[in-house]
Design an enzyme around this catalytic site. Sequence first.
Site, PDB file in Angstrom:
ATOM      1  N   GLN A  64       0.824  -1.219   0.000  1.00  0.00           N
ATOM      2  CA  GLN A  64       0.000   0.000   0.000  1.00  0.00           C
ATOM      3  C   GLN A  64       0.858   1.269   0.000  1.00  0.00           C
ATOM      4  O   GLN A  64       0.347   2.357  -0.266  1.00  0.00           O
ATOM      5  CB  GLN A  64      -0.940   0.023   1.217  1.00  0.00           C
ATOM      6  CG  GLN A  64      -2.022  -1.040   1.157  1.00  0.00           C
ATOM      7  CD  GLN A  64      -2.927  -1.004   2.359  1.00  0.00           C
ATOM      8  OE1 GLN A  64      -2.618  -1.592   3.392  1.00  0.00           O
ATOM      9  NE2 GLN A  64      -4.034  -0.288   2.264  1.00  0.00           N
ATOM     10  N   HIS A 148      -7.402  -9.395   5.618  1.00  0.00           N
ATOM     11  CA  HIS A 148      -7.397  -8.244   4.705  1.00  0.00           C
ATOM     12  C   HIS A 148      -5.949  -7.876   4.349  1.00  0.00           C
ATOM     13  O   HIS A 148      -5.627  -7.627   3.183  1.00  0.00           O
ATOM     14  CB  HIS A 148      -8.117  -7.086   5.415  1.00  0.00           C
ATOM     15  CG  HIS A 148      -8.196  -5.796   4.679  1.00  0.00           C
ATOM     16  ND1 HIS A 148      -9.380  -5.232   4.270  1.00  0.00           N
ATOM     17  CD2 HIS A 148      -7.236  -4.916   4.289  1.00  0.00           C
ATOM     18  CE1 HIS A 148      -9.148  -4.088   3.658  1.00  0.00           C
ATOM     19  NE2 HIS A 148      -7.833  -3.866   3.652  1.00  0.00           N
TER      20      HIS A 148
HETATM   21  O1  K1U Z   1      -5.230  -2.412   5.049  1.00  0.00           O
HETATM   22  C1  K1U Z   1      -5.927  -1.404   5.155  1.00  0.00           C
HETATM   23  O2  K1U Z   1      -6.326  -0.804   4.164  1.00  0.00           O
HETATM   24  C2  K1U Z   1      -6.285  -0.920   6.528  1.00  0.00           C
HETATM   25  C3  K1U Z   1      -7.746  -1.190   6.903  1.00  0.00           C
HETATM   26  C4  K1U Z   1      -7.814  -2.529   7.619  1.00  0.00           C
HETATM   27  C5  K1U Z   1      -9.160  -3.139   7.877  1.00  0.00           C
HETATM   28  C6  K1U Z   1     -10.228  -2.428   8.360  1.00  0.00           C
HETATM   29  C7  K1U Z   1     -11.444  -3.051   8.622  1.00  0.00           C
HETATM   30  C8  K1U Z   1     -11.582  -4.400   8.424  1.00  0.00           C
HETATM   31  C9  K1U Z   1     -10.524  -5.110   7.927  1.00  0.00           C
HETATM   32  C10 K1U Z   1      -9.316  -4.490   7.675  1.00  0.00           C
HETATM   33  C11 K1U Z   1      -8.196  -0.042   7.796  1.00  0.00           C
HETATM   34  O3  K1U Z   1      -7.647   0.188   8.825  1.00  0.00           O
HETATM   35  S1  K1U Z   1      -9.540   0.919   7.259  1.00  0.00           S
HETATM   36  C12 K1U Z   1      -9.790   2.054   8.624  1.00  0.00           C
HETATM   37  C13 K1U Z   1     -10.456   1.435   9.803  1.00  0.00           C
HETATM   38  O4  K1U Z   1     -11.036   0.382   9.708  1.00  0.00           O
HETATM   39  C14 K1U Z   1     -10.403   2.080  11.140  1.00  0.00           C
HETATM   40  C15 K1U Z   1      -9.854   3.313  11.333  1.00  0.00           C
HETATM   41  C16 K1U Z   1      -9.811   3.885  12.579  1.00  0.00           C
HETATM   42  C17 K1U Z   1     -10.345   3.241  13.670  1.00  0.00           C
HETATM   43  C18 K1U Z   1     -10.914   2.005  13.499  1.00  0.00           C
HETATM   44  C19 K1U Z   1     -10.940   1.422  12.226  1.00  0.00           C
HETATM   45 ZN    ZN Z   2      -6.702  -2.388   2.687  1.00  0.00          ZN
END
Ligand code: K1U
Ligand code: ZN
Length: 184
Positions: A64, A148
């Site tokens: 990423q 993920h």
């Molecule tokens: O890999 C990524 O793009 C990060 C992604 C991971 C993810 C989130 C939700 C479910 C599975 C995997 C993120 O972190 S998106 C942002 C997010 O979920 C978040 C941000 C701040 C507080 C809590 C959650």
């Molecule tokens: Zn992601």
Amino acid sequence: MSTAAGQAADTTGERLPILIAPHPALRAKARRVRPEDLDLVRDLLPKLFATMYAAPGIGLAAPQVGVGLKLAVVDLQPDDKPAPMVLINPEVIAVSEDQVMREEGCLSLPGQYADVSRPARVRVRHEDETGARHEFDAEGLLAACVQHELDHLNGILFVDHLTPLRRNMLMRKLAKEQKAKASG
Ligand code: K1U
Ligand code: ZN
């Protein structure tokens, strides 16, 4: 030894730009981290953590930020306390039969969210920044996040788990929002 996990609570480090879909680097398969890569990895880890915390996110995979190595960081910050994890050459070695649906987002698809079905529990094998091997069981949000991040290392995005119709809708919405953002 000062580990990357120990340094991770430092959110003031250098941040890296996050690639946004449909950037082709997000579709490439990352290669395994070799022992000779570990100095580079140790340099990169504080930047990955700082980028993830600033986003904010709960995970970030090296592809990423344009680095094609099997490396990801995760921190769910339970009870608002840092709990940084470094996943080098991670593999899912066992999955539960039951699947759960959970809403996911992605720092490379900002503003896009969808329910994704994945195995409810997984067993993960990985290395750390010293080269030591570890295994752990994950469930709940940690299981979704780890799967993920492992997907990112294989060029897979969460939208690939959706129907083509839903995937195209989200990708078109993302493109429209990114275009509007770029034009001020
Ligand atoms: O890999 C990524 O793009 C990060 C992604 C991971 C993810 C989130 C939700 C479910 C599975 C995997 C993120 O972190 S998106 C942002 C997010 O979920 C978040 C941000 C701040 C507080 C809590 C959650
Ligand atoms: Zn992601």
